[in-house]
Design a protein around this motif. Structure first.
Motif, PDB file in Angstrom:
ATOM      1  N   THR A 171       0.789  -0.794   0.049  1.00  0.00           N
ATOM      2  CA  THR A 171      -0.151   0.004   0.172  1.00  0.00           C
ATOM      3  C   THR A 171       1.060   0.887  -0.394  1.00  0.00           C
ATOM      4  O   THR A 171       0.804   2.003  -0.439  1.00  0.00           O
ATOM      5  CB  THR A 171      -0.801  -0.368   1.399  1.00  0.00           C
ATOM      6  N   ARG A 172       1.495   1.415   0.751  1.00  0.00           N
ATOM      7  CA  ARG A 172       2.834   2.087   0.959  1.00  0.00           C
ATOM      8  C   ARG A 172       3.730   2.122   0.097  1.00  0.00           C
ATOM      9  O   ARG A 172       4.556   3.759   0.363  1.00  0.00           O
ATOM     10  CB  ARG A 172       3.249   2.201   2.617  1.00  0.00           C
ATOM     11  N   GLY A 173       4.248   1.650  -0.893  1.00  0.00           N
ATOM     12  CA  GLY A 173       5.290   1.787  -2.136  1.00  0.00           C
ATOM     13  C   GLY A 173       6.335   1.026  -1.576  1.00  0.00           C
ATOM     14  O   GLY A 173       7.857   2.292  -1.771  1.00  0.00           O
ATOM     15  N   ALA A 174       6.820  -0.122  -0.289  1.00  0.00           N
ATOM     16  CA  ALA A 174       8.057   0.185   0.975  1.00  0.00           C
ATOM     17  C   ALA A 174       8.735  -0.826   0.378  1.00  0.00           C
ATOM     18  O   ALA A 174       8.011  -2.333   0.109  1.00  0.00           O
ATOM     19  CB  ALA A 174       7.435   0.017   2.343  1.00  0.00           C
ATOM     20  N   THR A 175       9.750  -1.003   0.362  1.00  0.00           N
ATOM     21  CA  THR A 175      10.680  -2.685   0.319  1.00  0.00           C
ATOM     22  C   THR A 175      10.658  -3.509   0.553  1.00  0.00           C
ATOM     23  O   THR A 175      10.510  -2.637   2.321  1.00  0.00           O
ATOM     24  CB  THR A 175      11.375  -2.197  -0.282  1.00  0.00           C
ATOM     25  N   VAL A 176      10.715  -5.143   1.327  1.00  0.00           N
ATOM     26  CA  VAL A 176      10.084  -5.362   2.241  1.00  0.00           C
ATOM     27  C   VAL A 176      11.563  -6.668   1.904  1.00  0.00           C
ATOM     28  O   VAL A 176      11.679  -7.062   1.241  1.00  0.00           O
ATOM     29  CB  VAL A 176       9.260  -6.334   1.841  1.00  0.00           C
ATOM     30  N   VAL A 177      12.276  -7.081   3.293  1.00  0.00           N
ATOM     31  CA  VAL A 177      13.458  -7.669   3.363  1.00  0.00           C
ATOM     32  C   VAL A 177      12.836  -9.091   3.708  1.00  0.00           C
ATOM     33  O   VAL A 177      11.787  -8.754   5.153  1.00  0.00           O
ATOM     34  CB  VAL A 177      14.475  -7.155   4.440  1.00  0.00           C
TER      35      VAL A 177
END
Length: 260
Positions: free
Chosen positions: A149-155
């Motif tokens: 939703t927020r346009g973040a990257t996930v590790v």
């Protein structure tokens, strides 16, 4: 120093660097975030690095105490891992907690920062912490949805199966070792699609213990690490209560002091 790009690391012991012991570093620890910052600085001297993470902090403390500080630094990049200390509590409302998390991530993204988040680790290999596996799975789905939703990257820590090898963990069995922090730094940079020159450690083979030896080792671990950890929580105190952030303002730390 003025930096045109600023990396700010937020969170608890995971991001502070506990387990990667280094007496030359603030708070006596280095950690994966320091190693990520080093690679950024080595590639481009315009990067500055701040680390506001403090061990033992729960999610609301991190959001309330670190988000404003990060925004004041006008970050280009923020990494944030929060919630592990909440999941380990006897009771936690994960849905409500992640609503606050979403709001915090939203503030960072609205300020223009790129944000990197983490799923929780799959502790199925731990007889003690494996009991929280279900909670962590719910937490992880929230992290992935918020990131989408927020346009973040996930590790995706849950899916980094290398960390099932105990050689990547400190003797306390709760925090990554130097080898673990080094590997995590590489995985974070790869998730960011950033180049790096991190040499991954060669692990030493651990001896296979007989059952009696393993039981003795487990009992010693419980006395030296688990019991004090439980005791602190029962008393409502934290190992980070008297600590300040490692790098409260963007700097080139000592290990990144290379010629321009």
């Amino acid at each position: 120093m003025n930096f045109s790009q600023r990396y700010v690391a937020l969170g608890d012991s995971f991001t502070e660097g506990v387990g990667d012991w280094d007496p030359a570093s603030p708070n006596g620890v280095r950690g994966w975030a320091d190693r990520v910052a080093e690679q950024l600085v080595l590639a481009d001297r315009s990067w500055g690095y701040a680390n506001l993470a403090i061990r033992g902090k729960k999610m609301r403390q991190i959001l309330d105490e670190q988000i404003d500080g990060a925004l004041a630094l006008e970050p280009t990049l923020v990494t944030l891992y929060a919630g592990a200390n909440d999941i380990l509590r006897p009771r936690v409302d994960i849905d409500r907690l992640m609503g606050h998390y979403d709001e915090g991530i939203g503030r960072l993204r609205e300020a223009g920062a790129a944000v990197v988040l983490f799923t929780g680790f799959d502790a199925s290999g731990s007889a003690v912490f494996g009991t929280t596996r279900g909670r962590t799975a719910v937490y992880n789905e929230w992290v992935r949805e918020i990131a989408d939703t927020r346009g973040a990257t996930v590790v995706d820590y849950w899916r980094l199966r290398e960390f099932q090898d105990w050689s990547y963990w400190d003797v306390d069995r709760m925090h990554m070792s130097t080898a673990g922090h080094t590997l995590m730094a590489a995985r974070v940079l790869e998730a960011m699609e950033a180049s790096h020159a991190i040499d991954l450690p060669e692990l030493e083979a651990r001896p296979v213990l007989r059952r009696v030896e393993q039981l003795k080792a487990d009992a010693q671990w419980a006395r030296e690490y688990l019991t004090p950890w439980v005791g602190r929580r029962l008393r409502g105190v934290s190992s980070g209560d008297d600590l300040a952030p490692k790098y409260p303002v963007p700097v080139h730390p000592h290990w990144a002091s290379v010629p321009a």
